[in-house]
Motif scaffolding. Structure first.
Motif, PDB file in Angstrom:
ATOM      1  N   LEU A 327      44.593  53.683  42.539  1.00  0.00           N
ATOM      2  CA  LEU A 327      43.717  52.588  42.971  1.00  0.00           C
ATOM      3  C   LEU A 327      43.632  51.514  41.886  1.00  0.00           C
ATOM      4  N   LEU A 328      43.420  51.932  40.628  1.00  0.00           N
ATOM      5  CA  LEU A 328      43.313  50.948  39.545  1.00  0.00           C
ATOM      6  C   LEU A 328      44.661  50.243  39.329  1.00  0.00           C
ATOM      7  N   TRP A 329      45.745  50.967  39.571  1.00  0.00           N
ATOM      8  CA  TRP A 329      47.080  50.366  39.433  1.00  0.00           C
ATOM      9  C   TRP A 329      47.284  49.266  40.470  1.00  0.00           C
ATOM     10  N   GLU A 330      46.941  49.574  41.726  1.00  0.00           N
ATOM     11  CA  GLU A 330      47.097  48.549  42.775  1.00  0.00           C
ATOM     12  C   GLU A 330      46.205  47.346  42.475  1.00  0.00           C
ATOM     13  N   LEU A 331      44.990  47.596  41.996  1.00  0.00           N
ATOM     14  CA  LEU A 331      44.081  46.477  41.693  1.00  0.00           C
ATOM     15  C   LEU A 331      44.595  45.660  40.510  1.00  0.00           C
ATOM     16  N   SER A 332      45.318  46.327  39.576  1.00  0.00           N
ATOM     17  CA  SER A 332      45.917  45.604  38.453  1.00  0.00           C
ATOM     18  C   SER A 332      47.034  44.693  38.950  1.00  0.00           C
ATOM     19  N   ARG A 333      47.681  45.105  40.021  1.00  0.00           N
ATOM     20  CA  ARG A 333      48.752  44.274  40.604  1.00  0.00           C
ATOM     21  C   ARG A 333      48.187  43.202  41.530  1.00  0.00           C
ATOM     22  N   HIS A 334      46.914  43.353  41.907  1.00  0.00           N
ATOM     23  CA  HIS A 334      46.300  42.401  42.838  1.00  0.00           C
ATOM     24  C   HIS A 334      44.965  41.950  42.256  1.00  0.00           C
ATOM     25  N   THR A 335      45.048  41.171  41.183  1.00  0.00           N
ATOM     26  CA  THR A 335      43.830  40.832  40.439  1.00  0.00           C
ATOM     27  C   THR A 335      42.895  39.918  41.240  1.00  0.00           C
ATOM     28  N   GLU A 336      43.483  39.138  42.171  1.00  0.00           N
ATOM     29  CA  GLU A 336      42.605  38.250  42.960  1.00  0.00           C
ATOM     30  C   GLU A 336      41.684  39.088  43.853  1.00  0.00           C
ATOM     31  N   TYR A 337      42.232  40.187  44.392  1.00  0.00           N
ATOM     32  CA  TYR A 337      41.400  41.069  45.221  1.00  0.00           C
ATOM     33  C   TYR A 337      40.354  41.776  44.344  1.00  0.00           C
ATOM     34  N   GLN A 338      40.785  42.151  43.143  1.00  0.00           N
ATOM     35  CA  GLN A 338      39.873  42.800  42.196  1.00  0.00           C
ATOM     36  C   GLN A 338      38.661  41.879  41.921  1.00  0.00           C
ATOM     37  N   SER A 339      38.926  40.573  41.758  1.00  0.00           N
ATOM     38  CA  SER A 339      37.826  39.620  41.481  1.00  0.00           C
ATOM     39  C   SER A 339      36.854  39.572  42.661  1.00  0.00           C
ATOM     40  N   LYS A 340      37.426  39.606  43.868  1.00  0.00           N
ATOM     41  CA  LYS A 340      36.566  39.598  45.068  1.00  0.00           C
ATOM     42  C   LYS A 340      35.614  40.788  45.046  1.00  0.00           C
ATOM     43  N   MET A 341      36.173  41.950  44.653  1.00  0.00           N
ATOM     44  CA  MET A 341      35.346  43.170  44.608  1.00  0.00           C
ATOM     45  C   MET A 341      34.239  43.014  43.563  1.00  0.00           C
ATOM     46  N   ARG A 342      34.590  42.408  42.423  1.00  0.00           N
ATOM     47  CA  ARG A 342      33.602  42.242  41.350  1.00  0.00           C
ATOM     48  C   ARG A 342      32.453  41.363  41.823  1.00  0.00           C
ATOM     49  N   GLU A 343      32.809  40.301  42.560  1.00  0.00           N
ATOM     50  CA  GLU A 343      31.776  39.401  43.105  1.00  0.00           C
ATOM     51  C   GLU A 343      30.853  40.173  44.056  1.00  0.00           C
ATOM     52  N   GLU A 344      31.486  41.002  44.874  1.00  0.00           N
ATOM     53  CA  GLU A 344      30.717  41.788  45.857  1.00  0.00           C
ATOM     54  C   GLU A 344      29.741  42.731  45.146  1.00  0.00           C
ATOM     55  N   ILE A 345      30.246  43.390  44.086  1.00  0.00           N
ATOM     56  CA  ILE A 345      29.405  44.343  43.346  1.00  0.00           C
ATOM     57  C   ILE A 345      28.233  43.584  42.693  1.00  0.00           C
ATOM     58  N   LYS A 346      28.542  42.393  42.169  1.00  0.00           N
ATOM     59  CA  LYS A 346      27.512  41.578  41.517  1.00  0.00           C
ATOM     60  C   LYS A 346      26.379  41.262  42.499  1.00  0.00           C
ATOM     61  N   ALA A 347      26.777  40.884  43.720  1.00  0.00           N
ATOM     62  CA  ALA A 347      25.774  40.519  44.730  1.00  0.00           C
ATOM     63  C   ALA A 347      24.895  41.728  45.083  1.00  0.00           C
ATOM     64  N   VAL A 348      25.523  42.890  45.226  1.00  0.00           N
ATOM     65  CA  VAL A 348      24.723  44.085  45.573  1.00  0.00           C
ATOM     66  C   VAL A 348      23.859  44.490  44.370  1.00  0.00           C
ATOM     67  N   ARG A 349      24.404  44.332  43.165  1.00  0.00           N
ATOM     68  CA  ARG A 349      23.627  44.641  41.951  1.00  0.00           C
ATOM     69  C   ARG A 349      22.341  43.800  41.921  1.00  0.00           C
ATOM     70  N   ALA A 350      22.464  42.508  42.304  1.00  0.00           N
ATOM     71  CA  ALA A 350      21.302  41.612  42.307  1.00  0.00           C
ATOM     72  C   ALA A 350      20.260  42.120  43.323  1.00  0.00           C
ATOM     73  N   ARG A 351      20.759  42.597  44.458  1.00  0.00           N
ATOM     74  CA  ARG A 351      19.860  43.121  45.500  1.00  0.00           C
ATOM     75  C   ARG A 351      19.124  44.362  44.999  1.00  0.00           C
ATOM     76  N   VAL A 352      19.870  45.226  44.291  1.00  0.00           N
ATOM     77  CA  VAL A 352      19.282  46.476  43.762  1.00  0.00           C
ATOM     78  C   VAL A 352      18.195  46.125  42.736  1.00  0.00           C
ATOM     79  N   ALA A 353      18.498  45.145  41.858  1.00  0.00           N
ATOM     80  CA  ALA A 353      17.526  44.751  40.828  1.00  0.00           C
ATOM     81  C   ALA A 353      16.296  44.140  41.487  1.00  0.00           C
TER      82      ALA A 353
END
Ligand code: HEM
Length: 538
Positions: A327-353
């Motif tokens: 999974l981490l290998w595929e995300l390393s090959r697809h960094t734009e998708y990885q960034s999308k995931m990071r944004e998503e996690i950030k938004a949920v993190r804000a909701r949790v806080a």
């Protein structure tokens, strides 16, 4: 009886048997496949550097059911057709059992546990194990999954000296394997293995590279000898484990260590349950409790209990660690998708806080659509258990979703197979069938799980129509465990780190070593590894 008459009767009976066998196998003989290199070894020595390369080529050429040859001229049917798989694994009950070879080898590694059991014996063992694997039970493990994930991420932060922007090449598989071993220790047995703290650990040492050391590259003797197992009665086959040879010796050594370790632990847990003061919620404690509530006849024996523990250790950590590293290998090959995931996690993190919570709940993780889709897509593209074996317990007929053309040109949508046929369930090929996943079936495209609601008319598998965890009565009991564990790890790692392909671009190969493990092509002698460039998120 006159000896001549006796001879005639015996000869006649043998002839009838041979004719019946020939007639039953006439369809199988017409199934197309790659030409056999020879009668003695068949395709058993066929070599592919990357798991699945030849499989994909053959499925494209011959169809979702094709034939290879096993040693001594036996047929081997490779099956990726959804209807055939559904029939074999769901509908026909226990008529397609794990093959003699897979049960014998599993028996050598784990003892007489669920990987080996058949028919009522299997259903008895599975019934007692089920309460430990309910959705509610597994969700309750999330805090342990998360704290192990945080410990792992702290290790990497230390390596990167907590400097934002600093970056290092790290073999992510090594730490992930230690982390998942610690998790199965705590969740499975309420034991702290301390693998992430680099503690010397007999269990970890026992399993280290066991498959690559023992199963990969079998000798010609092993290949031929294993073919003979199909003709040896089970009570005699049990003694195979005492044979000389590096694989048997390795299995014996491993099982001895695991058995000694497990017995002590199970004895303690059983004592606590009998004394009525066992409050623990780890998988083994639940299993001990469920077992003691069963009737004497149904109960797991001591030997079976110990074997389940060896099974959880074997099936429950390297599997998730390897899948995570793909999974981490595929995300390393697809960094734009990885960034999308990071944004998503950030938004949920804000909701949790905002609601005053410290960490994500299972529903928070389930709400992360991009993360979930990436996880499913990697389980699809990189099924670490790429192939399993079954044996037909009776003459049968396999229904086919995608008709195949036989060698005489006839197109059939069902295939009669004789009792005893060995079938290979091709999790790899099914997960990449263009008929189900579309023309980009070989590409990493997580959006398919977001944009398409349903894939394929015939559903198989335990989740998302994937064969990664197999299907039906003998499907992976730990699939939910793995999915939640991977979610917990993935979210932690993507929140804290950026992953990319290292500058020297190591060629990663999918090595067939029991499981599909990543190896660096120029460093195969170093065993499994997944080197990735890891940076702290800015
Ligand atoms: C990504 C992770 C995993 C994958 C891909 C995976 C895959 C599989 C597959 C394909 C099978 C079927 C084998 C066969 O038919 O011969 C299986 C069986 C099994 N798995 Fe997993 N597994 C994973 C994780 C786990 C975990 C975490 C556990 C336990 C904690 C586990 C426990 C088992 C057991 C006990 C069986 C035997 C089930 C039975 O025969 O009824 N697995 N697994």
């Amino acid at each position: 009886m006159d000896p001549q008459v006796l001879l005639l009767v015996a000869g006649g009976a043998l002839l009838v048997l041979a004719v019946r066998r020939w007639l039953a196998g006439r369809w199988l003989r017409k199934v197309r496949g790659p030409p056999s290199p020879g009668w003695l070894l068949g395709h058993s020595k066929e070599f592919e550097l990357n798991v699945g390369d030849l499989e994909s080529e053959y499925v494209a050429k011959y169809g979702a059911v094709y034939k290879k040859m096993a040693p001594l001229g036996e047929h081997l049917l490779h099956v990726a057709d959804p209807k055939a798989l559904q029939y074999m694994l769901h509908k026909s009950g226990y008529h397609f059992q794990k093959s003699v070879v897979s049960r014998t080898v599993s028996g050598e590694i784990t003892g007489p546990g669920i990987l080996v059991a058949q028919n009522q014996d299997h259903s008895r063992q599975r019934k007692i194990m089920n309460p430990a694997f309910t959705a509610a039970q597994l969700r309750s493990f999330l805090p342990i999954f998360r704290s192990s994930a945080q410990k792992l991420s702290q290790k990497w932060q230390d390596i990167l000296q907590n400097e934002p922007g600093s970056s290092k090449k790290i073999n992510v598989l090594a730490t992930l394997t230690r982390c998942t071993l610690d998790i199965i220790g705590e969740v499975g047995f309420d034991v702290q293995f301390g693998a992430m703290d680099e503690k010397l650990n007999p269990v970890m040492e026992a399993y280290k590279d066991m498959f690559a050391d023992s199963i990969a590259f079998p000798s010609t003797f092993t290949v031929l000898f294993q073919r003979l197992w199909y003709y040896i009665p089970t009570p005699i086959l049990k003694y195979v484990k005492y044979m000389p040879g590096k694989d048997h010796a390795r299995f014996r050594r491993t099982l001895k260590i695991i058995n000694e370790y497990s017995k002590k632990l199970i004895d303690e847990k059983t004592e606590a349950v009998l004394a009525g003061n066992e409050k623990k919620k780890d998988i083994m404690s639940i299993l001990v409790k469920a077992n003691s509530a069963e009737s004497q006849k149904e109960r797991l024996t001591d030997e079976e209990m110990i074997a389940q523990m060896a099974t959880f250790l074997l099936a429950g950590h390297e599997t998730t660690a390897s899948s995570m590293s793909w999974l981490l290998w595929e995300l390393s090959r697809h960094t734009e998708y990885q960034s999308k995931m990071r944004e998503e996690i950030k938004a949920v993190r804000a909701r949790v806080a905002a609601r005053g919570d410290q960490d994500f709940s299972v529903s928070d993780l389930d709400s992360m659509t991009y993360c979930l889709a990436a996880q499913k897509e990697v389980l699809r593209l990189h099924p670490i258990a790429y192939m399993t074996e079954r044996q037909a317990g009776r003459d049968d007929v396999l229904p086919l979703a995608y008709p195949i053309t036989l060698s005489d040109g006839e197109v059939v949508n069902e295939l009669p197979i004789p009792k005893g046929t060995t079938l290979r369930v091709s999790n790899w090929a099914y997960n990449r069938l263009p008929q189900i996943w579309g023309p980009d079936a070989n590409e990493f495209n997580p959006m398919r799980f977001i944009e398409q609601e349903k894939m394929g008319a015939t559903y198989v598998g335990v989740t998302s129509n994937l064969m990664t965890f197999s299907a039906g009565l003998q499907a992976c009991i730990g699939w939910r465990f793995s999915i939640i564990e991977m979610q917990a790890l993935l979210v932690e790692l993507i929140e804290k780190f950026e992953f990319s392909i290292p500058e020297d671009k190591p060629e990663i190969i999918r090595f067939a070593g029991g499981l599909m493990t990543p190896l660096v092509a120029s460093e195969m002698h170093l065993g499994s590894q997944m080197p990735l460039q890891v940076s702290l998120v800015q």
